[in-house]
Design a protein around this motif. Structure first.
Motif, PDB file in Angstrom:
ATOM      1  N   THR A  68      16.787  29.333  50.423  1.00 22.56           N
ATOM      2  CA  THR A  68      18.018  29.565  49.669  1.00 22.56           C
ATOM      3  C   THR A  68      18.795  30.744  50.232  1.00 22.56           C
ATOM      4  O   THR A  68      20.013  30.671  50.437  1.00 22.56           O
ATOM      5  N   GLU A  69      18.094  31.836  50.511  1.00 23.13           N
ATOM      6  CA  GLU A  69      18.753  33.048  51.003  1.00 23.13           C
ATOM      7  C   GLU A  69      19.097  32.969  52.486  1.00 23.13           C
ATOM      8  O   GLU A  69      20.255  33.130  52.883  1.00 23.13           O
ATOM      9  N   MET A  86      24.188  42.417  48.358  1.00 23.56           N
ATOM     10  CA  MET A  86      22.732  42.556  48.392  1.00 23.56           C
ATOM     11  C   MET A  86      22.312  43.993  48.668  1.00 23.56           C
ATOM     12  O   MET A  86      21.322  44.481  48.114  1.00 23.56           O
ATOM     13  N   VAL A  87      23.051  44.685  49.531  1.00 28.59           N
ATOM     14  CA  VAL A  87      22.745  46.093  49.818  1.00 28.59           C
ATOM     15  C   VAL A  87      22.828  46.920  48.542  1.00 28.59           C
ATOM     16  O   VAL A  87      21.924  47.696  48.210  1.00 28.59           O
ATOM     17  N   ILE A  88      23.930  46.754  47.813  1.00 24.73           N
ATOM     18  CA  ILE A  88      24.125  47.514  46.574  1.00 24.73           C
ATOM     19  C   ILE A  88      23.057  47.151  45.552  1.00 24.73           C
ATOM     20  O   ILE A  88      22.454  48.030  44.917  1.00 24.73           O
ATOM     21  N   ILE A 142      21.289  32.487  39.058  1.00 24.20           N
ATOM     22  CA  ILE A 142      22.562  32.938  39.634  1.00 24.20           C
ATOM     23  C   ILE A 142      22.750  32.372  41.040  1.00 24.20           C
ATOM     24  O   ILE A 142      23.862  31.998  41.428  1.00 24.20           O
ATOM     25  N   ALA A 143      21.661  32.262  41.818  1.00 22.48           N
ATOM     26  CA  ALA A 143      21.756  31.692  43.169  1.00 22.48           C
ATOM     27  C   ALA A 143      22.183  30.235  43.114  1.00 22.48           C
ATOM     28  O   ALA A 143      22.987  29.774  43.946  1.00 22.48           O
ATOM     29  N   GLY A 157      25.569  36.159  46.462  1.00 21.47           N
ATOM     30  CA  GLY A 157      24.934  37.402  46.909  1.00 21.47           C
ATOM     31  C   GLY A 157      24.129  38.064  45.811  1.00 21.47           C
ATOM     32  O   GLY A 157      23.018  38.563  46.044  1.00 21.47           O
ATOM     33  N   ILE A 158      24.665  38.077  44.595  1.00 21.82           N
ATOM     34  CA  ILE A 158      23.928  38.632  43.453  1.00 21.82           C
ATOM     35  C   ILE A 158      22.663  37.814  43.210  1.00 21.82           C
ATOM     36  O   ILE A 158      21.595  38.355  42.916  1.00 21.82           O
TER      37      ILE A 158
END
Length: 418
Positions: free
Chosen positions: A221-222, A251-253, A277-278, A301-302
């Protein structure tokens, strides 16, 4: 007096992971250029991409078996060598075969980094493993952001892809130097006194097997979506690579803020919410067009933000006897799944393009562009099935962990003061 310097080891680990992620970000940005320069089909590009995902599980699984015996330092020196060779071979590639070999070397370097650094982070931060693994793994999307922005910047001034790839040599030399000068602890399993038999038994437990299989889905998925976004959506938006930049920036945040989120919802709770969410994000990516697609990228991204580090963190927290082997089997499972999926989807994408081309006539550029704009979202819609299945699985995981916690609580005797 201890000579172990946790903070310096952590910084060096982040630099090593930065090289891994730069290889993903830069390759995602130059995929179409490689296809044009070397006259490669999408299926061939899929095999080249998959080479990184083959090298990764090979290295991480072997590393999981030997890391306790040879130590994490030797593994990381090996990672440095493979990264350097892979970068140089890519820069001087002459076609399909040399690109495949160079990408395989980089994949082996990437896998060796994770084979050593995941247990290293768990060993130096034993009381805060899931959070610190999220902080460590923020450098994966972080490097992809840096890589994709570098590609956009250098492309705008007509600097070739060879120079873009060569830039990875700088952080490679930095982490190689740092690791060569630092002392390393033993792995957490060794320090805790768990035997090799305990490790193998824990790695065959039903809970571990469930997480191992689930890693197939979270990784695909990612990583498949991120690695292929420029190919799949290039004909849907003029700024497909910016979708990857936005997704990984989120993703960094998110990983930087992992501490309170993991503490509030538990690793298994985070995994369930991430799957939901994905799935929404993938659906939006496959249906929206124009500027609205950047909102879809934000949601996606979340969704995938916490997948990889929280899967590994869950095993480190709840199946500690599996040791470095358990952590590395998880990483290997994820990358192997992505490698297989990339090959099948690369071929399926080509078939979809052929399907949407008008029959009986020679396809012109406009017809090919139209076919590709239909094929990319179709691949994403097919991939959407995976997070939907994960939702069901992680609901079950949450119920299981809640029941296990209740059972442990009831097993503790309560003594009341008389």
């Amino acid at each position: 007096m201890s000579t172990i310097k946790p903070n310096k080891l952590f910084v060096a680990s982040c630099l090593a992971l930065l090289v891994t992620s730069l290889s993903f970000g830069i390759r995602a940005g130059i995929m179409n250029k490689l296809g044009t320069d070397f006259h490669l089909s999408t299926e061939q590009l899929g095999v080249i991409t998959a080479a990184a995902f083959w090298g990764f599980p090979l290295a991480i699984v072997i590393g999981g078996f030997v890391v306790d015996a040879i130590g994490m330092k030797k593994l990381l020196i090996g990672a440095f060598v493979f990264h350097l060779l892979g970068i140089l071979f890519t820069v001087f590639s002459s076609g399909y075969l040399s690109l495949f070999i160079s990408t395989l070397f980089i994949g082996i370097g990437n896998g060796t980094v994770e084979a050593a650094c995941n247990p290293l982070v768990a060993s130096i931060y034993t009381d805060n493993k899931t959070t610190k693994l999220n902080h460590f793994h923020l450098w994966f999307p972080g490097g992809i952001v840096i890589g994709t922005l570098l590609v956009l910047l250098l492309n705008s001034v007509n600097i070739g892809w060879q120079v873009q790839v060569a830039l990875m040599i700088i952080p490679t030399l930095a982490y190689g130097y740092l690791f060569s000068t630092l002392d390393f602890p033993v792995t957490e399993r060794v320090a805790s006194g768990y035997s090799t038999a305990d490790m193998y038994k824990a790695s065959l437990s039903p809970l571990f097997i469930f997480m191992f299989i689930s890693m197939f889905g979270t990784a695909v998925t990612e990583l498949f979506t991120g690695q292929w976004i420029d190919v799949l959506l290039k004909n849907v938006t003029d700024n497909a690579i910016l979708i990857l930049t936005l997704t990984t920036g989120v993703m960094v945040i998110g990983r930087g803020l992992a501490g309170p989120i993991v503490h509030r919802f538990s690793p298994q709770g985070v995994l369930l919410m991430s799957s939901i969410i994905a799935a929404i994000g993938l659906y939006l990516l496959s249906t929206l067009t124009g500027n609205a697609i950047f909102f879809a990228a934000l949601v996606f991204g979340i969704g995938v933000c916490y997948f990889w580090p929280t899967m590994i963190g869950f095993v480190a927290e709840y199946i500690p006897k599996s040791g470095a082997l358990g952590l590395n089997l998880m990483g290997g499972a994820g990358m192997f799944a992505v490698s297989v999926y990339s090959i099948f989807m690369g071929k399926h994408y080509d078939e979809l393009v052929a399907k949407y081309l008008p029959s009986g006539t020679t396809a012109d550029a406009a017809a090919i562009t139209s076919a590709k704009s239909l094929a990319g979202p179709e691949v994403l819609k097919l991939t959407l099935i995976i997070p939907v299945v994960l939702i069901v699985g992680f609901i079950g995981l949450n119920l299981y962990m809640r029941a296990a916690k209740k059972k442990r609580t009831e097993a503790v005797p309560v003594f009341q003061a008389e």
